[in-house]
Design a protein around this motif. Sequence first.
Motif, PDB file in Angstrom:
ATOM      1  N   THR A  63       0.829  -1.331   0.299  1.00  0.00           N
ATOM      2  CA  THR A  63      -0.059  -0.188  -0.219  1.00  0.00           C
ATOM      3  C   THR A  63       1.264   1.055  -0.062  1.00  0.00           C
ATOM      4  O   THR A  63       2.303   1.090   0.047  1.00  0.00           O
ATOM      5  CB  THR A  63      -1.285  -0.123   0.841  1.00  0.00           C
ATOM      6  N   LEU A  64       0.329   2.213   0.161  1.00  0.00           N
ATOM      7  CA  LEU A  64       0.958   3.814  -0.020  1.00  0.00           C
ATOM      8  C   LEU A  64       1.976   3.659   1.391  1.00  0.00           C
ATOM      9  O   LEU A  64       3.548   3.644   0.836  1.00  0.00           O
ATOM     10  CB  LEU A  64       0.944   5.251   0.235  1.00  0.00           C
ATOM     11  N   ASN A  65       2.017   2.622   2.395  1.00  0.00           N
ATOM     12  CA  ASN A  65       2.832   3.392   3.687  1.00  0.00           C
ATOM     13  C   ASN A  65       3.952   1.740   4.282  1.00  0.00           C
ATOM     14  O   ASN A  65       4.028   1.842   4.580  1.00  0.00           O
ATOM     15  CB  ASN A  65       3.205   3.772   4.635  1.00  0.00           C
ATOM     16  N   GLN A 103      -4.067   2.118   3.215  1.00  0.00           N
ATOM     17  CA  GLN A 103      -4.050   3.199   2.209  1.00  0.00           C
ATOM     18  C   GLN A 103      -3.876   3.016   0.637  1.00  0.00           C
ATOM     19  O   GLN A 103      -2.531   2.711   0.506  1.00  0.00           O
ATOM     20  CB  GLN A 103      -3.318   4.130   2.549  1.00  0.00           C
ATOM     21  N   LEU A 104      -4.988   2.772   0.109  1.00  0.00           N
ATOM     22  CA  LEU A 104      -4.026   2.154  -1.554  1.00  0.00           C
ATOM     23  C   LEU A 104      -4.032   3.725  -1.990  1.00  0.00           C
ATOM     24  O   LEU A 104      -4.199   4.144  -1.664  1.00  0.00           O
ATOM     25  CB  LEU A 104      -5.556   1.822  -2.341  1.00  0.00           C
ATOM     26  N   ASN A 105      -3.030   3.558  -3.366  1.00  0.00           N
ATOM     27  CA  ASN A 105      -2.649   4.483  -4.513  1.00  0.00           C
ATOM     28  C   ASN A 105      -4.780   4.527  -4.956  1.00  0.00           C
ATOM     29  O   ASN A 105      -3.923   3.629  -5.963  1.00  0.00           O
ATOM     30  CB  ASN A 105      -1.064   3.782  -4.970  1.00  0.00           C
ATOM     31  N   SER A 106      -5.152   5.742  -5.444  1.00  0.00           N
ATOM     32  CA  SER A 106      -5.642   5.814  -6.193  1.00  0.00           C
ATOM     33  C   SER A 106      -5.940   5.930  -7.539  1.00  0.00           C
ATOM     34  O   SER A 106      -6.644   5.905  -8.362  1.00  0.00           O
ATOM     35  CB  SER A 106      -7.377   6.806  -5.275  1.00  0.00           C
ATOM     36  N   SER A 107      -4.138   5.748  -7.621  1.00  0.00           N
ATOM     37  CA  SER A 107      -3.697   6.437  -9.079  1.00  0.00           C
ATOM     38  C   SER A 107      -4.136   5.042  -9.724  1.00  0.00           C
ATOM     39  O   SER A 107      -3.520   4.646 -11.076  1.00  0.00           O
ATOM     40  CB  SER A 107      -2.858   6.913  -9.832  1.00  0.00           C
ATOM     41  N   LEU A 108      -3.746   4.042  -9.032  1.00  0.00           N
ATOM     42  CA  LEU A 108      -3.635   2.280  -9.195  1.00  0.00           C
ATOM     43  C   LEU A 108      -5.230   1.785  -9.622  1.00  0.00           C
ATOM     44  O   LEU A 108      -5.908   2.174  -9.137  1.00  0.00           O
ATOM     45  CB  LEU A 108      -2.506   1.965  -8.276  1.00  0.00           C
ATOM     46  N   TYR A 171     -10.956   3.044  -1.172  1.00  0.00           N
ATOM     47  CA  TYR A 171      -9.299   3.292  -1.704  1.00  0.00           C
ATOM     48  C   TYR A 171      -8.028   3.383  -0.224  1.00  0.00           C
ATOM     49  O   TYR A 171      -7.250   3.573   0.230  1.00  0.00           O
ATOM     50  CB  TYR A 171      -8.629   4.335  -2.160  1.00  0.00           C
ATOM     51  N   SER A 172      -9.329   2.956   0.788  1.00  0.00           N
ATOM     52  CA  SER A 172      -8.791   3.863   2.487  1.00  0.00           C
ATOM     53  C   SER A 172      -9.596   2.917   3.540  1.00  0.00           C
ATOM     54  O   SER A 172     -10.647   3.070   3.368  1.00  0.00           O
ATOM     55  CB  SER A 172      -8.749   5.319   2.725  1.00  0.00           C
TER      56      SER A 172
END
Length: 291
Positions: A63-65, A103-108, A171-172
């Motif tokens: 995920t993001l972090n 927390q997913l990267n919403s651009s993916l 996404y979160s």
Amino acid sequence: MPPTAALLLLAAALPLLSLSYAASRCPDCGSTTVPYPLSTSPTCGDQSYKVRCDAGGTLLFDTLNNSYPITSINPEGQRLVIQPASLLDNTCVTSDLVHQGVQLNSSLPFNVTSSNTILYLNCTTTLLNSPLNCSSASLCHTYVNGTRDAAACGAAPICCTFRAGGSTTSYSIRVRDAGCRAYTSFVNLDTSEPVSLWPKPGMEIQWVLPPEPVCGAQSDCDGNSTCRADPAGSGVSRCFCIAGLTWDPTQGVCVESKFFGTCILSYILIFAARVTMDVPNMCVYMCVCVF
Ligand SMILES: *[C@@H]1O[C@H](CO)[C@@H](O)[C@H](O)[C@H]1NC(C)=O
Ligand SMILES: *[C@@H]1O[C@H](CO)[C@@H](O)[C@H](O)[C@H]1NC(C)=O
Ligand SMILES: *[C@@H]1O[C@H](CO)[C@@H](O)[C@H](O)[C@H]1NC(C)=O
Ligand SMILES: *[C@@H]1O[C@H](CO)[C@@H](O)[C@H](O)[C@H]1NC(C)=O
Ligand SMILES: *[C@@H]1O[C@H](CO)[C@@H](O)[C@H](O)[C@H]1NC(C)=O
Ligand SMILES: *[C@@H]1O[C@H](CO)[C@@H](O)[C@H](O)[C@H]1NC(C)=O
Ligand SMILES: *[C@@H]1O[C@H](CO)[C@@H](O)[C@H](O)[C@H]1NC(C)=O
């Protein structure tokens, strides 16, 4: 025509049964199959669908972090399940609180599906004004009462339950000090079952079917596709299948149109049957091929 000739024809037709050619699927990670478009390296899969294979052969979703082990993959449904973070010992705080949860990267091309029942634990009173079910009858209380590992959460009075997948949660699944400090998740939970029969926690994530792979030059594409500008206007070029073949986003290759293959195959089988069974006046089959 003698029967042996008919058999030869049959043999020639058999390869048509396997209409797809897996070219760019990644190697297994440990004992886990990595289906297209998931990618564990720059040389396989689709680079928008990166996952990670660690040295121990465990497939991880970043995920993001943070990162989470992938516990199952359903390539036909474009879904995978990750193992949510666990509670820190003897507290009602999940280990990913520092990363604000999942927390997913919403651009993916990945999102959290609506098959997840999310239990938020150790929440502040601000949650009482949220649309979540934070009542004393909420399922999260049933979970805490029936789960030894979550015993610490019995000391935290406010918890809430909701079904994921709304626009704000796709996404979160957020945990934070000013909200809820712990969570868990169950996929396709039958809430009428007692907690002792619930499955292991899991969070289901879905991916969008991949478009044709991005290319910089024709050499990036195989012989069945040509590198052309994407008419969708994204400014990139993609390997588009040549005429007569269509893009199979689940295999990541150009395949013969199913109609075409089935048509030829059935024609050959019928022809072979006529010859081997030596039926003189068997009706003639017409085969309309659709490309
Ligand atoms: C709830 O979260 C707060 C803030 O992180 C923490 O101090 C407290 O110990 C947690 N409650 C329980 C019962 O673990
Ligand atoms: C995630 O990591 C970035 C950079 O590493 C950092 O700036 C950000 O605050 C982190 N966010 C969370 C929620 O941990
Ligand atoms: C999210 O993904 C996009 C597309 O791959 C990438 O350009 C961007 O850096 C990512 N954002 C973060 C915060 O990692
Ligand atoms: C909250 O969930 C419980 C248990 O599923 C249910 O009985 C109750 O009606 C729900 N309350 C609200 C306000 O949705
Ligand atoms: C908690 O669980 C026990 C048995 O596991 C049960 O007897 C009790 O009614 C439950 N309490 C609540 C509030 O659900
Ligand atoms: C998640 O992605 C899928 C596939 O694109 C889409 O059908 C679905 O509506 C998305 N769900 C959410 C909650 O955004
Ligand atoms: C191209 O497609 C044909 C028919 O589907 C197949 O036999 C061949 O292996 C493919 N070639 C490549 C390089 O994928």
